[in-house]
Scaffold this active site. Structure first.
Site, short mmCIF file in Angstrom:
data_model
loop_
_atom_site.label_atom_id
_atom_site.label_comp_id
_atom_site.label_asym_id
_atom_site.label_seq_id
_atom_site.Cartn_x
_atom_site.Cartn_y
_atom_site.Cartn_z
N LEU A 336 31.58 45.34 48.91
CA LEU A 336 30.45 44.42 48.80
C LEU A 336 29.13 45.18 48.65
CD1 LEU A 336 31.20 41.62 51.41
CD2 LEU A 336 31.92 41.79 49.03
N CYS A 337 28.18 44.54 48.00
CA CYS A 337 26.86 45.15 47.82
C CYS A 337 26.01 44.95 49.07
CB CYS A 337 26.17 44.56 46.59
SG CYS A 337 27.03 44.91 45.06
N GLU A 338 26.53 45.36 50.18
CA GLU A 338 25.85 45.31 51.48
C GLU A 338 26.25 46.55 52.27
OE1 GLU A 338 23.62 43.26 52.61
OE2 GLU A 338 23.69 41.75 51.03
N ASN A 375 29.51 38.06 46.50
CA ASN A 375 29.86 38.91 45.35
C ASN A 375 31.06 38.37 44.56
OD1 ASN A 375 29.08 42.27 46.64
ND2 ASN A 375 27.78 40.74 45.68
#
Length: 413
Positions: A336-338, A375
């Site tokens: 994930l973009c976290e 996402n």
């Protein structure tokens, strides 16, 4: 160390059949846990476990618990609908900030309504009418401690009502013709101790006597709710339900029986304790990365297991493919973009090679159910490892078509 409930050889067979990531549940362990709980409280003739559906809302799992004489505790209308469709007769509805339509449905299917707020008494009365049985949720405020250890802060909790509200609530309910009464309270979460339930029971049993004396109401049941935890860390000792049940029995005999209240039924609402140790998140290593740290990238993410990202929770990880490999210190991460999408930070693990299978422990409760689609990562499958050693798909993995289902036709074709 923690030992998975399945061998490498058996897991390899399952991963050949079902692509990772997926949640895997141990039927044998679930049944044994339910039987141990029922045995521990068999001294109370009306005992009933109301499994917290929110922990693992999967029909195949609920059916196992149904077969082991458990009821269900629901928090929303959809959980009520699922439980009713499955034929559950023993249903508790413990909700908060609840719309009238959900109270109406709970009343229609005969669920026991457990009111979270004093204000809800008039709300239910005016919108759907009070049922014959009502439970009230108690919040004592302050802090809850065992000895010198502060376990939780009920005063900061949004749930439940004060003692004064509780007493007045029972007076109001009695005046309105309600015939059967109960109380419910949850003072601490995931307590890995055998002392929590007996101490909670002492407070609630004492309160039951006071309710009888001050409100003229004799309770039919006392719901000890959840709070019995699991040993997520391998150095922690697991809670012993037999010891816990005996501890509650002693308090029952000390407080309720001498007060002439020895017929009160004891209920529990255990989700984490019942299921967490009997689930694994199975994932494979996709990539390795080295910058300022060593990263092990897997095909699962916080979309499959949110607790570490949300709470900083510890979940033990076993490299089932290479348990004897050289130990290294790594971060185990998803895609994930976290930056909080990490299952482990600076964790010592046997070397995780690309293609290795990792199992993340204690994911049987509050794990799949907290999944989401950030996402556009899709929710994974759920698989039951049955008592006969076979594996059965009990929830398929989501597809892009599932993701698109609610937007097709809305500027998307």
């Amino acid at each position: 160390m923690k030992t998975p409930f399945i061998s490498r050889q058996e897991l390899d067979k399952i991963t050949e059949q079902f692509p990772t990531p997926f949640h895997l549940y141990d039927e044998k362990g679930i049944r044994e846990k339910a039987r141990a709980l029922n045995k521990a409280f068999s001294w109370n003739k009306g005992f009933k476990e109301y499994f917290a559906v929110k922990a693992t809302p999967t029909p195949a799992i609920l059916k196992i618990l149904q077969e082991e004489n458990c009821g269900v505790d629901c928090a929303t209308g959809v959980e009520l609908l699922m439980s009713h469709k499955m034929g559950f007769k023993d249903i508790m509805f413990s909700s908060n900030n609840t719309p009238a339509s959900e109270y109406q449905y709970a009343k229609e299917i005969g669920a026991t309504i457990n009111l979270d707020a004093y204000e809800m008494i008039d709300f239910v009365k005016e919108t759907v009418g009070l049922p014959e049985t009502v439970s009230l949720r108690y919040n004592p405020g302050g802090v809850f401690s065992l000895g010198t250890d502060i376990m939780d802060n009920p005063e900061e909790s949004k749930f439940g009502m004060t003692r004064a509200q509780l007493i007045q609530g029972f007076k109001d309910l009695k005046a309105e013709g309600v015939k059967t009464f109960g109380i419910h309270s949850f003072l601490a979460s995931n307590t890995v101790t055998n002392d929590y339930y007996p101490e909670l029971a002492r407070q609630l049993f004492t309160l039951a006597v006071e309710i009888r004396d001050e409100a003229g109401v004799e309770l039919s049941f006392i719901n000890l709710s959840g709070g019995i935890g699991v040993n997520y860390r391998p150095e922690e000792e697991a809670s012993d339900i037999a010891v816990i049940g005996e501890g509650v029995r002693k308090v029952y005999d000390e407080v309720l029986t001498p007060a002439g209240l020895g017929d009160i039924n004891i209920f529990t609402e255990l989700g984490r304790f019942m299921l967490a140790p009997h689930g694994l998140l199975v994932t494979k290593v996709l990539h390795r990365k080295k910058t300022y740290r060593d990263y092990v990238g897997v095909d699962a993410s916080a979309a499959n297991l949110l607790r570490p990202a949300m709470y900083g929770s510890y979940h033990h990880i076993t490299n089932i493919s290479n348990p004897g490999g050289p130990v290294e210190v790594v971060d185990v991460v998803g895609s994930l973009c976290e930056n909080n999408d990490k299952f482990a930070k600076q964790r010592e693990l046997p070397q995780a090679r690309v293609g290795d299978s990792l199992v993340i422990h204690d994911t049987g409760a509050h794990c799949f159910s907290m999944g989401y689609q950030y996402n556009a990562r899709l929710r994974s499958a759920e698989i039951l490892y049955q008592e006969d050693g076979s594996a059965r798909l009990i929830r398929r993995a989501e597809t892009p078509e599932d993701y698109f289902a609610t937007i097709t036709g809305f500027d998307f074709d």
